[in-house]
Design an enzyme around this catalytic site. Sequence first.
Site, PDB file in Angstrom:
ATOM      1  N   ARG A 232      73.225  18.465  42.922  1.00  0.00           N
ATOM      2  CA  ARG A 232      73.872  17.369  42.204  1.00  0.00           C
ATOM      3  C   ARG A 232      74.083  17.770  40.751  1.00  0.00           C
ATOM      4  NH1 ARG A 232      75.488  15.844  46.183  1.00  0.00           N
ATOM      5  NH2 ARG A 232      75.132  13.932  47.339  1.00  0.00           N
ATOM      6  N   ASP A 256      78.505  24.226  42.243  1.00  0.00           N
ATOM      7  CA  ASP A 256      79.372  23.488  43.173  1.00  0.00           C
ATOM      8  C   ASP A 256      79.458  22.027  42.765  1.00  0.00           C
ATOM      9  OD1 ASP A 256      81.000  23.310  45.514  1.00  0.00           O
ATOM     10  OD2 ASP A 256      79.350  22.266  46.515  1.00  0.00           O
ATOM     11  N   GLU A 261      81.901  14.447  37.878  1.00  0.00           N
ATOM     12  CA  GLU A 261      82.933  14.987  38.773  1.00  0.00           C
ATOM     13  C   GLU A 261      83.680  13.871  39.514  1.00  0.00           C
ATOM     14  OE1 GLU A 261      80.269  17.399  41.184  1.00  0.00           O
ATOM     15  OE2 GLU A 261      80.331  15.928  42.781  1.00  0.00           O
ATOM     16  N   HIS A 293      82.698  20.859  44.675  1.00  0.00           N
ATOM     17  CA  HIS A 293      81.780  20.152  45.604  1.00  0.00           C
ATOM     18  C   HIS A 293      82.200  20.387  47.063  1.00  0.00           C
ATOM     19  CE1 HIS A 293      78.677  16.703  45.540  1.00  0.00           C
ATOM     20  NE2 HIS A 293      78.570  17.381  46.669  1.00  0.00           N
TER      21      HIS A 293
HETATM   22  P1  NAD Z   1      66.034  16.714  51.311  1.00  0.00           P
HETATM   23  O1  NAD Z   1      65.745  15.278  51.043  1.00  0.00           O
HETATM   24  O2  NAD Z   1      65.807  17.265  52.695  1.00  0.00           O
HETATM   25  O3  NAD Z   1      65.166  17.626  50.314  1.00  0.00           O
HETATM   26  C1  NAD Z   1      65.055  17.382  48.959  1.00  0.00           C
HETATM   27  C2  NAD Z   1      63.732  18.009  48.495  1.00  0.00           C
HETATM   28  O4  NAD Z   1      63.710  17.966  47.076  1.00  0.00           O
HETATM   29  C3  NAD Z   1      62.496  17.267  48.999  1.00  0.00           C
HETATM   30  O5  NAD Z   1      61.601  18.174  49.605  1.00  0.00           O
HETATM   31  C4  NAD Z   1      61.899  16.661  47.716  1.00  0.00           C
HETATM   32  O6  NAD Z   1      60.476  16.584  47.763  1.00  0.00           O
HETATM   33  C5  NAD Z   1      62.373  17.658  46.682  1.00  0.00           C
HETATM   34  N1  NAD Z   1      62.367  17.165  45.309  1.00  0.00           N
HETATM   35  C6  NAD Z   1      62.591  15.918  44.847  1.00  0.00           C
HETATM   36  N2  NAD Z   1      62.518  15.897  43.509  1.00  0.00           N
HETATM   37  C7  NAD Z   1      62.228  17.179  43.122  1.00  0.00           C
HETATM   38  C8  NAD Z   1      62.001  17.795  41.870  1.00  0.00           C
HETATM   39  N3  NAD Z   1      62.087  17.097  40.722  1.00  0.00           N
HETATM   40  N4  NAD Z   1      61.734  19.101  41.853  1.00  0.00           N
HETATM   41  C9  NAD Z   1      61.647  19.816  42.990  1.00  0.00           C
HETATM   42  N5  NAD Z   1      61.848  19.293  44.211  1.00  0.00           N
HETATM   43  C10 NAD Z   1      62.136  17.988  44.265  1.00  0.00           C
HETATM   44  O7  NAD Z   1      67.524  16.960  50.835  1.00  0.00           O
HETATM   45  P2  NAD Z   1      68.539  18.091  51.306  1.00  0.00           P
HETATM   46  O8  NAD Z   1      69.289  17.604  52.486  1.00  0.00           O
HETATM   47  O9  NAD Z   1      67.818  19.384  51.371  1.00  0.00           O
HETATM   48  O10 NAD Z   1      69.574  18.076  50.088  1.00  0.00           O
HETATM   49  C11 NAD Z   1      69.252  18.655  48.831  1.00  0.00           C
HETATM   50  C12 NAD Z   1      70.340  18.387  47.826  1.00  0.00           C
HETATM   51  O11 NAD Z   1      71.589  18.925  48.267  1.00  0.00           O
HETATM   52  C13 NAD Z   1      70.635  16.904  47.557  1.00  0.00           C
HETATM   53  O12 NAD Z   1      70.849  16.738  46.161  1.00  0.00           O
HETATM   54  C14 NAD Z   1      71.925  16.659  48.232  1.00  0.00           C
HETATM   55  O13 NAD Z   1      72.619  15.592  47.641  1.00  0.00           O
HETATM   56  C15 NAD Z   1      72.607  17.981  47.993  1.00  0.00           C
HETATM   57  N6  NAD Z   1      73.753  18.230  48.887  1.00  0.00           N
HETATM   58  C16 NAD Z   1      74.858  18.823  48.354  1.00  0.00           C
HETATM   59  C17 NAD Z   1      75.966  19.082  49.165  1.00  0.00           C
HETATM   60  C18 NAD Z   1      77.206  19.761  48.634  1.00  0.00           C
HETATM   61  O14 NAD Z   1      78.257  19.691  49.296  1.00  0.00           O
HETATM   62  N7  NAD Z   1      77.147  20.439  47.506  1.00  0.00           N
HETATM   63  C19 NAD Z   1      75.940  18.697  50.516  1.00  0.00           C
HETATM   64  C20 NAD Z   1      74.777  18.111  51.024  1.00  0.00           C
HETATM   65  C21 NAD Z   1      73.689  17.880  50.180  1.00  0.00           C
END
Ligand code: NAD
Length: 328
Positions: A232, A256, A261, A293
């Site tokens: 994000r 990304d 955005e 993104h």
């Molecule tokens: P998830 O919920 O499975 O995992 C997130 C992890 O981050 C968890 O283990 C949580 O404990 C940890 N976390 C929370 N706060 C934290 C911090 N301050 N420091 C370190 N770790 C922390 O989520 P996911 O499915 O693995 O997604 C991760 C990220 O990817 C999200 O931000 C999601 O929005 C993003 N994402 C981006 C795209 C894209 O197209 N670029 C697509 C899907 C997801």
Amino acid sequence: MKLFAYALREYDELGYLDACAREMGFEYGWTSEYPNLDNVGLARGYDALCIITNPMPADLLDAFHEEGIKNLATRTIGYEHIDVAHAYKLGMRVANAPYPPEGVANYAIMLLLMAQRKVKLLSRQSLAQDFGLHGKLGKDISTSTVGVIGTGRIGATVVRHLAGFGCRLLAYDPYPNPEVAKLATYVDLDTLYAESDAITLHAPGLPENRHMIDAAAFSKMKRGVTIVNAARGMLIDTQALVGAVESGQVGAAALDTIEHEEDLYYLDRSRDVLPNRDRSVLMAFPNVIVSPHMAFYTAEDVEAMIRNSASALLAFERGEKTPFEVRH
Ligand code: NAD
């Protein structure tokens, strides 16, 4: 079951929806319009609604309920755009559509490789017929220490795949994952900052994570560090990043997602003067890659978004359980 899909993209989603309908046995209607109070009537005569990231507040849910819509699924992982509590009050069940983490994880690894091998500079210079080597020396990721912040579904996949490249892996997450701990060493953030040649972010965009990578964080990192953000935009203080790139503290970045955005991505704004100055500055740097993104956008993930939302709506229709149901 009769499913109505709003904001459906004809050029990719429609084909998958049509294939799922034939395979699973349901009827569907669709529009490319986002749902609003003026077009709820399009869903009249249908049982279930399939939407994307558009807001679904109480008054819109009421209107669909009056049209006879019984259940609702979003073709996204996030469901914060739906007033889930109100939907359940109306007797509607709500589902999301998780998709496999590999697409985003591999995109982040691609960004890491592109950043460390200076692909933006190479492409630019090739276009200008500069085929020299000067200034183009890369750093191999196999000899790099990579810090992974956030080891949930995507971060854990990044760790698993980077282990195959032979990287030394550090990880930070408030909730360590024992499977990840077999391949990476969990450390505190300061250690991760101090020892990583590259840092990739996979933490969620929660309010408390806003600007977790700020000027203070950059100052604790190795000089010339590579930063990858496919999570994000709000995780990084963009002004601090610009300063760190200008000073050389950050040697390369691949983003990304960036702050502010919204209203840019996924629109054709090629004829417009854009208000996002940060993006323009970042785009101008030879060592900063900005992509719109796109990490989620693979055939596999788009198919899963359609398939999982449709299968959840079918389960709701049959009064069955589904792993994709979300609760308030
Ligand atoms: P998830 O919920 O499975 O995992 C997130 C992890 O981050 C968890 O283990 C949580 O404990 C940890 N976390 C929370 N706060 C934290 C911090 N301050 N420091 C370190 N770790 C922390 O989520 P996911 O499915 O693995 O997604 C991760 C990220 O990817 C999200 O931000 C999601 O929005 C993003 N994402 C981006 C795209 C894209 O197209 N670029 C697509 C899907 C997801």
